[in-house]
Scaffold this motif. Sequence first.
Motif, PDB file in Angstrom:
ATOM      1  N   THR A   1     -10.620  20.458  35.761  1.00 52.37           N
ATOM      2  CA  THR A   1     -10.121  21.024  37.013  1.00 52.37           C
ATOM      3  C   THR A   1      -8.962  21.983  36.764  1.00 52.37           C
ATOM      4  O   THR A   1      -8.888  23.058  37.364  1.00 52.37           O
ATOM      5  CB  THR A   1      -9.689  19.898  37.967  1.00 52.37           C
ATOM      6  N   GLU A   2      -8.062  21.608  35.853  1.00 55.53           N
ATOM      7  CA  GLU A   2      -6.911  22.468  35.554  1.00 55.53           C
ATOM      8  C   GLU A   2      -7.345  23.819  34.993  1.00 55.53           C
ATOM      9  O   GLU A   2      -6.804  24.863  35.368  1.00 55.53           O
ATOM     10  CB  GLU A   2      -5.991  21.775  34.537  1.00 55.53           C
ATOM     11  N   LEU A   3      -8.330  23.809  34.098  1.00 53.09           N
ATOM     12  CA  LEU A   3      -8.701  25.032  33.390  1.00 53.09           C
ATOM     13  C   LEU A   3      -9.783  25.848  34.084  1.00 53.09           C
ATOM     14  O   LEU A   3      -9.910  27.046  33.832  1.00 53.09           O
ATOM     15  CB  LEU A   3      -9.152  24.689  31.966  1.00 53.09           C
ATOM     16  N   SER A   4     -10.573  25.211  34.948  1.00 55.15           N
ATOM     17  CA  SER A   4     -11.670  25.939  35.600  1.00 55.15           C
ATOM     18  C   SER A   4     -11.518  26.045  37.110  1.00 55.15           C
ATOM     19  O   SER A   4     -12.167  26.883  37.744  1.00 55.15           O
ATOM     20  CB  SER A   4     -13.006  25.256  35.288  1.00 55.15           C
ATOM     21  N   GLY A   5     -10.701  25.172  37.690  1.00 50.28           N
ATOM     22  CA  GLY A   5     -10.560  25.164  39.141  1.00 50.28           C
ATOM     23  C   GLY A   5     -11.688  24.459  39.862  1.00 50.28           C
ATOM     24  O   GLY A   5     -11.742  24.453  41.099  1.00 50.28           O
ATOM     25  N   ILE A   6     -12.610  23.851  39.123  1.00 49.97           N
ATOM     26  CA  ILE A   6     -13.763  23.171  39.721  1.00 49.97           C
ATOM     27  C   ILE A   6     -13.436  21.692  39.920  1.00 49.97           C
ATOM     28  O   ILE A   6     -12.935  21.018  39.016  1.00 49.97           O
ATOM     29  CB  ILE A   6     -15.012  23.315  38.830  1.00 49.97           C
ATOM     30  N   THR A   7     -13.719  21.191  41.106  1.00 52.41           N
ATOM     31  CA  THR A   7     -13.488  19.780  41.409  1.00 52.41           C
ATOM     32  C   THR A   7     -14.474  18.904  40.645  1.00 52.41           C
ATOM     33  O   THR A   7     -15.669  19.215  40.571  1.00 52.41           O
ATOM     34  CB  THR A   7     -13.633  19.519  42.917  1.00 52.41           C
ATOM     35  N   VAL A   8     -13.965  17.816  40.084  1.00 48.85           N
ATOM     36  CA  VAL A   8     -14.795  16.902  39.295  1.00 48.85           C
ATOM     37  C   VAL A   8     -14.713  15.506  39.897  1.00 48.85           C
ATOM     38  O   VAL A   8     -13.619  14.992  40.160  1.00 48.85           O
ATOM     39  CB  VAL A   8     -14.327  16.861  37.823  1.00 48.85           C
ATOM     40  N   GLU A   9     -15.864  14.889  40.112  1.00 50.00           N
ATOM     41  CA  GLU A   9     -15.926  13.505  40.581  1.00 50.00           C
ATOM     42  C   GLU A   9     -16.245  12.598  39.396  1.00 50.00           C
ATOM     43  O   GLU A   9     -17.163  12.878  38.618  1.00 50.00           O
ATOM     44  CB  GLU A   9     -17.006  13.350  41.647  1.00 50.00           C
ATOM     45  N   ILE A  10     -15.472  11.525  39.263  1.00 47.41           N
ATOM     46  CA  ILE A  10     -15.721  10.564  38.191  1.00 47.41           C
ATOM     47  C   ILE A  10     -16.610   9.447  38.728  1.00 47.41           C
ATOM     48  O   ILE A  10     -16.302   8.826  39.744  1.00 47.41           O
ATOM     49  CB  ILE A  10     -14.409   9.971  37.654  1.00 47.41           C
ATOM     50  N   VAL A  11     -17.707   9.202  38.043  1.00 50.45           N
ATOM     51  CA  VAL A  11     -18.596   8.091  38.365  1.00 50.45           C
ATOM     52  C   VAL A  11     -18.510   7.083  37.228  1.00 50.45           C
ATOM     53  O   VAL A  11     -18.630   7.451  36.059  1.00 50.45           O
ATOM     54  CB  VAL A  11     -20.050   8.574  38.549  1.00 50.45           C
ATOM     55  N   GLY A  12     -18.291   5.815  37.562  1.00 51.85           N
ATOM     56  CA  GLY A  12     -18.175   4.793  36.528  1.00 51.85           C
ATOM     57  C   GLY A  12     -16.731   4.553  36.138  1.00 51.85           C
ATOM     58  O   GLY A  12     -15.800   4.793  36.922  1.00 51.85           O
ATOM     59  N   ASP A  13     -16.521   4.101  34.908  1.00 54.01           N
ATOM     60  CA  ASP A  13     -15.203   3.704  34.428  1.00 54.01           C
ATOM     61  C   ASP A  13     -14.373   4.921  34.019  1.00 54.01           C
ATOM     62  O   ASP A  13     -14.694   5.590  33.033  1.00 54.01           O
ATOM     63  CB  ASP A  13     -15.369   2.761  33.231  1.00 54.01           C
TER      64      ASP A  13
END
Length: 345
Positions: free
Chosen positions: A13-25
Amino acid sequence: MSYQLQQLAKKITELSGITVEIVGDPTTNIDKISTIDKAGSKDITFLANAKYKKHLENCSAGAVILAESELDAWSGSALVMSNPYVGFAVVAQVLDNTPQQPMNIHPSAVVSSTAKVSKNCSIAANAVVEDDAVIGENVQIGAGCFVGRGTMLGDNSRVWPNTTIYHGVTLGKNCTVHSNSVIGADGFGYAPQSIDGDQHWIKIPQLGGVTIGDNTEIGASTTIDRGAIDDTVIGQGVIIDNQIQIGHNVSIGDYTAIAAGTMIAGSTKIGRNVTIGGVCAISGHLTIVDKAFITGRSFVMKDIKEVGVYSSGMPATTNKEWRNNTARYRKLTELFDRVKKLENK
């Protein structure tokens, strides 16, 4: 070095500006990046092409970078984002294990007393840095490199071994120049003169330089000629593949990509965000519009004024079909004349 999945998500997110969702642990530890079929429990892999989706069923990766639309095929931990390929690129940067040079000057390096060399840089064995060159912070100059008089290398740039950068070249910040490239050699400039029936060639000294913008990467064994009077100019964020020839006074706009083996003749102006495929030939004194796309093995002989995809050349086929087509091609003029006569009757 290991990173937790949540740390990698934050980096993306910091380097691309794209939101990331974490699935799992989110605390899953990742050591390296790997392909879908070879990834282990400490590896992260990615799915950017739907045709590889079937491999997720037997994948053993600790996590996968993928789009939400592909999540149904994966039951483990994941980083879900709109552009998984960009996610892969950022994670590869974070986990990059390319060896770095020690930040010192090797005893065998020859550095001019008038060169301005930052305290925090690396100059490897047998490199030469000439008078009045300027070497920025965190620059790495590989073994056997030559940096000419008055040349400037911007902060955080890396020049790989056996590269030659002539005098009067400016390389921006965060650039990479791969091995055996030559930047700033004379352009192919000669004035023809007829003497006693022979064509003689009068050398035109190439008095310009080369200016290369920030964040540009130049592949191995590529040559970029200096300008005849003004500089040859490469914009920022340009990616230039291996074994490319760029003639004198060429101008290449920001964020353009050029694949291997392409040749660009002098004084051609290439716009921003242009994509040029491999083994293209581009004549001199042309203008190519922003965002044009030129497919591989194309021969560009006139200006490209409108955005679009441009192609030439003949794709490979069986030898028999190629021979038949070639024979027919040689008869096109005869066929055209026959049709013209029929039309005129």
